[in-house]
Design a protein around this motif. Structure first.
Motif, PDB file in Angstrom:
ATOM      1  N   CYS A  10      37.200   7.126  47.472  1.00 45.08           N
ATOM      2  CA  CYS A  10      37.029   7.567  46.093  1.00 45.08           C
ATOM      3  C   CYS A  10      37.287   9.066  46.042  1.00 45.08           C
ATOM      4  CB  CYS A  10      35.601   7.257  45.645  1.00 45.08           C
ATOM      5  SG  CYS A  10      35.187   7.898  44.012  1.00 45.08           S
ATOM      6  N   ARG A  11      38.007   9.495  45.029  1.00 46.42           N
ATOM      7  CA  ARG A  11      38.231  10.922  44.819  1.00 46.42           C
ATOM      8  C   ARG A  11      37.633  11.307  43.475  1.00 46.42           C
ATOM      9  NH1 ARG A  11      43.736  14.555  44.412  1.00 46.42           N
ATOM     10  NH2 ARG A  11      42.655  16.544  44.580  1.00 46.42           N
ATOM     11  N   ILE A  12      36.686  12.233  43.510  1.00 47.49           N
ATOM     12  CA  ILE A  12      36.087  12.762  42.288  1.00 47.49           C
ATOM     13  C   ILE A  12      36.941  13.955  41.868  1.00 47.49           C
ATOM     14  CG2 ILE A  12      34.008  13.690  41.218  1.00 47.49           C
ATOM     15  CD1 ILE A  12      33.537  10.920  42.382  1.00 47.49           C
ATOM     16  N   LYS A  13      37.698  13.781  40.809  1.00 48.49           N
ATOM     17  CA  LYS A  13      38.590  14.853  40.362  1.00 48.49           C
ATOM     18  C   LYS A  13      37.795  15.900  39.595  1.00 48.49           C
ATOM     19  CE  LYS A  13      42.627  14.524  39.745  1.00 48.49           C
ATOM     20  NZ  LYS A  13      44.039  14.492  39.737  1.00 48.49           N
ATOM     21  N   PRO A  14      38.201  17.162  39.721  1.00 53.14           N
ATOM     22  CA  PRO A  14      37.497  18.215  38.974  1.00 53.14           C
ATOM     23  C   PRO A  14      37.658  18.021  37.472  1.00 53.14           C
ATOM     24  CG  PRO A  14      39.296  19.128  40.312  1.00 53.14           C
ATOM     25  CD  PRO A  14      39.279  17.657  40.529  1.00 53.14           C
ATOM     26  N   SER A  15      36.623  18.362  36.738  1.00 55.32           N
ATOM     27  CA  SER A  15      36.662  18.240  35.289  1.00 55.32           C
ATOM     28  C   SER A  15      36.146  19.535  34.682  1.00 55.32           C
ATOM     29  CB  SER A  15      35.794  17.069  34.834  1.00 55.32           C
ATOM     30  OG  SER A  15      35.718  17.051  33.432  1.00 55.32           O
ATOM     31  N   VAL A  18      34.015  18.179  30.551  1.00 53.84           N
ATOM     32  CA  VAL A  18      32.678  17.620  30.425  1.00 53.84           C
ATOM     33  C   VAL A  18      31.968  17.763  31.768  1.00 53.84           C
ATOM     34  CG1 VAL A  18      31.392  15.506  29.935  1.00 53.84           C
ATOM     35  CG2 VAL A  18      33.555  15.935  28.775  1.00 53.84           C
ATOM     36  N   PRO A  19      30.709  18.161  31.773  1.00 53.70           N
ATOM     37  CA  PRO A  19      29.977  18.206  33.042  1.00 53.70           C
ATOM     38  C   PRO A  19      29.934  16.823  33.675  1.00 53.70           C
ATOM     39  CG  PRO A  19      28.682  19.175  31.261  1.00 53.70           C
ATOM     40  CD  PRO A  19      29.911  18.583  30.643  1.00 53.70           C
ATOM     41  N   SER A  20      30.024  16.770  34.981  1.00 57.19           N
ATOM     42  CA  SER A  20      30.041  15.492  35.684  1.00 57.19           C
ATOM     43  C   SER A  20      28.704  14.773  35.539  1.00 57.19           C
ATOM     44  CB  SER A  20      30.359  15.714  37.155  1.00 57.19           C
ATOM     45  OG  SER A  20      30.317  14.484  37.833  1.00 57.19           O
ATOM     46  N   PHE A  21      28.754  13.492  35.255  1.00 60.59           N
ATOM     47  CA  PHE A  21      27.553  12.675  35.149  1.00 60.59           C
ATOM     48  C   PHE A  21      27.360  11.846  36.408  1.00 60.59           C
ATOM     49  CE2 PHE A  21      31.065  10.295  33.426  1.00 60.59           C
ATOM     50  CZ  PHE A  21      30.912   9.049  34.006  1.00 60.59           C
ATOM     51  N   LEU A  22      28.249  11.995  37.396  1.00 63.97           N
ATOM     52  CA  LEU A  22      28.159  11.222  38.631  1.00 63.97           C
ATOM     53  C   LEU A  22      27.262  11.915  39.650  1.00 63.97           C
ATOM     54  CD1 LEU A  22      31.914  10.307  39.129  1.00 63.97           C
ATOM     55  CD2 LEU A  22      30.118   8.871  38.168  1.00 63.97           C
ATOM     56  N   VAL A  44      34.031   9.517  50.256  1.00 64.67           N
ATOM     57  CA  VAL A  44      34.124  10.075  48.907  1.00 64.67           C
ATOM     58  C   VAL A  44      34.627  11.505  49.035  1.00 64.67           C
ATOM     59  CG1 VAL A  44      32.882  10.696  46.811  1.00 64.67           C
ATOM     60  CG2 VAL A  44      32.220   8.636  48.073  1.00 64.67           C
ATOM     61  N   PHE A  45      35.751  11.794  48.386  1.00 64.12           N
ATOM     62  CA  PHE A  45      36.306  13.142  48.353  1.00 64.12           C
ATOM     63  C   PHE A  45      35.774  13.842  47.114  1.00 64.12           C
ATOM     64  CE2 PHE A  45      39.424  10.612  50.642  1.00 64.12           C
ATOM     65  CZ  PHE A  45      39.628  11.377  51.779  1.00 64.12           C
ATOM     66  N   GLY A  46      35.227  15.023  47.284  1.00 70.16           N
ATOM     67  CA  GLY A  46      34.691  15.785  46.172  1.00 70.16           C
ATOM     68  C   GLY A  46      35.774  16.507  45.392  1.00 70.16           C
ATOM     69  N   PRO A  47      35.400  17.178  44.308  1.00 66.54           N
ATOM     70  CA  PRO A  47      36.371  17.881  43.463  1.00 66.54           C
ATOM     71  C   PRO A  47      37.118  18.994  44.191  1.00 66.54           C
ATOM     72  CG  PRO A  47      34.210  17.813  42.410  1.00 66.54           C
ATOM     73  CD  PRO A  47      34.060  17.249  43.779  1.00 66.54           C
ATOM     74  N   GLN A  51      44.949  17.758  47.345  1.00 63.82           N
ATOM     75  CA  GLN A  51      45.808  16.580  47.408  1.00 63.82           C
ATOM     76  C   GLN A  51      46.271  16.349  48.850  1.00 63.82           C
ATOM     77  OE1 GLN A  51      46.277  14.564  44.905  1.00 63.82           O
ATOM     78  NE2 GLN A  51      47.717  13.194  45.887  1.00 63.82           N
ATOM     79  N   ARG A  52      46.581  17.426  49.549  1.00 65.38           N
ATOM     80  CA  ARG A  52      47.030  17.338  50.940  1.00 65.38           C
ATOM     81  C   ARG A  52      45.943  16.708  51.811  1.00 65.38           C
ATOM     82  NH1 ARG A  52      50.426  19.426  54.846  1.00 65.38           N
ATOM     83  NH2 ARG A  52      51.605  20.763  53.485  1.00 65.38           N
ATOM     84  N   HIS A  53      44.703  17.156  51.649  1.00 63.27           N
ATOM     85  CA  HIS A  53      43.606  16.634  52.459  1.00 63.27           C
ATOM     86  C   HIS A  53      43.401  15.134  52.191  1.00 63.27           C
ATOM     87  CE1 HIS A  53      39.891  16.533  54.694  1.00 63.27           C
ATOM     88  NE2 HIS A  53      39.267  16.019  53.643  1.00 63.27           N
ATOM     89  N   VAL A  54      43.431  14.727  50.937  1.00 60.90           N
ATOM     90  CA  VAL A  54      43.266  13.307  50.594  1.00 60.90           C
ATOM     91  C   VAL A  54      44.397  12.496  51.218  1.00 60.90           C
ATOM     92  CG1 VAL A  54      43.206  11.632  48.700  1.00 60.90           C
ATOM     93  CG2 VAL A  54      41.978  13.803  48.484  1.00 60.90           C
ATOM     94  N   PHE A  55      45.631  12.978  51.112  1.00 62.65           N
ATOM     95  CA  PHE A  55      46.778  12.286  51.701  1.00 62.65           C
ATOM     96  C   PHE A  55      46.622  12.155  53.217  1.00 62.65           C
ATOM     97  CE2 PHE A  55      50.859  12.642  53.900  1.00 62.65           C
ATOM     98  CZ  PHE A  55      51.473  11.485  53.459  1.00 62.65           C
ATOM     99  N   GLU A  56      46.252  13.256  53.874  1.00 58.11           N
ATOM    100  CA  GLU A  56      46.132  13.249  55.338  1.00 58.11           C
ATOM    101  C   GLU A  56      45.039  12.301  55.821  1.00 58.11           C
ATOM    102  OE1 GLU A  56      45.607  17.402  56.198  1.00 58.11           O
ATOM    103  OE2 GLU A  56      47.772  17.779  56.248  1.00 58.11           O
ATOM    104  N   GLN A  57      44.003  12.109  55.031  1.00 56.35           N
ATOM    105  CA  GLN A  57      42.894  11.242  55.420  1.00 56.35           C
ATOM    106  C   GLN A  57      43.103   9.781  55.039  1.00 56.35           C
ATOM    107  OE1 GLN A  57      40.183  12.364  57.262  1.00 56.35           O
ATOM    108  NE2 GLN A  57      41.536  14.122  57.417  1.00 56.35           N
TER     109      GLN A  57
END
Length: 72
Positions: A10-15, A18-22, A44-47, A51-57
């Motif tokens: 799961c990747r939590i994208k920065p927002s 709206v403040p994150s409710f997760l 779980v990948f944080g905000p 993109q490179r880190h998510v791809f590599e993992q």
């Protein structure tokens, strides 16, 4: 320990709108939307994750396996 044949990340994208409710517990991969809705992921990948880190993992190990002749 045997590795799971399918992993879910799961990747939590920065927002900025709206403040994150997760709520996220990175130690066990749990994500809660509220008290009655939760999901568990292998990772779980944080905000702050690039993109490179998510791809590599996530995708790179699959591509390397394919190049070695294994199914991904």
């Amino acid at each position: 320990m045997e590795e799971d044949p399918i992993q879910v990340h799961c990747r939590i994208k920065p927002s900025t709108a709206v403040p994150s409710f997760l709520r996220v517990d990175h130690s066990n991969g749990m994500v809660w939307a509220d008290a009655s809705h939760s999901c568990r992921f292998h990772h779980v990948f944080g905000p702050e994750a690039s993109q490179r880190h998510v791809f590599e993992q996530t995708a790179l190990p699959l591509l390397e396996s394919v190049c070695k002749g294994f199914n991904a």
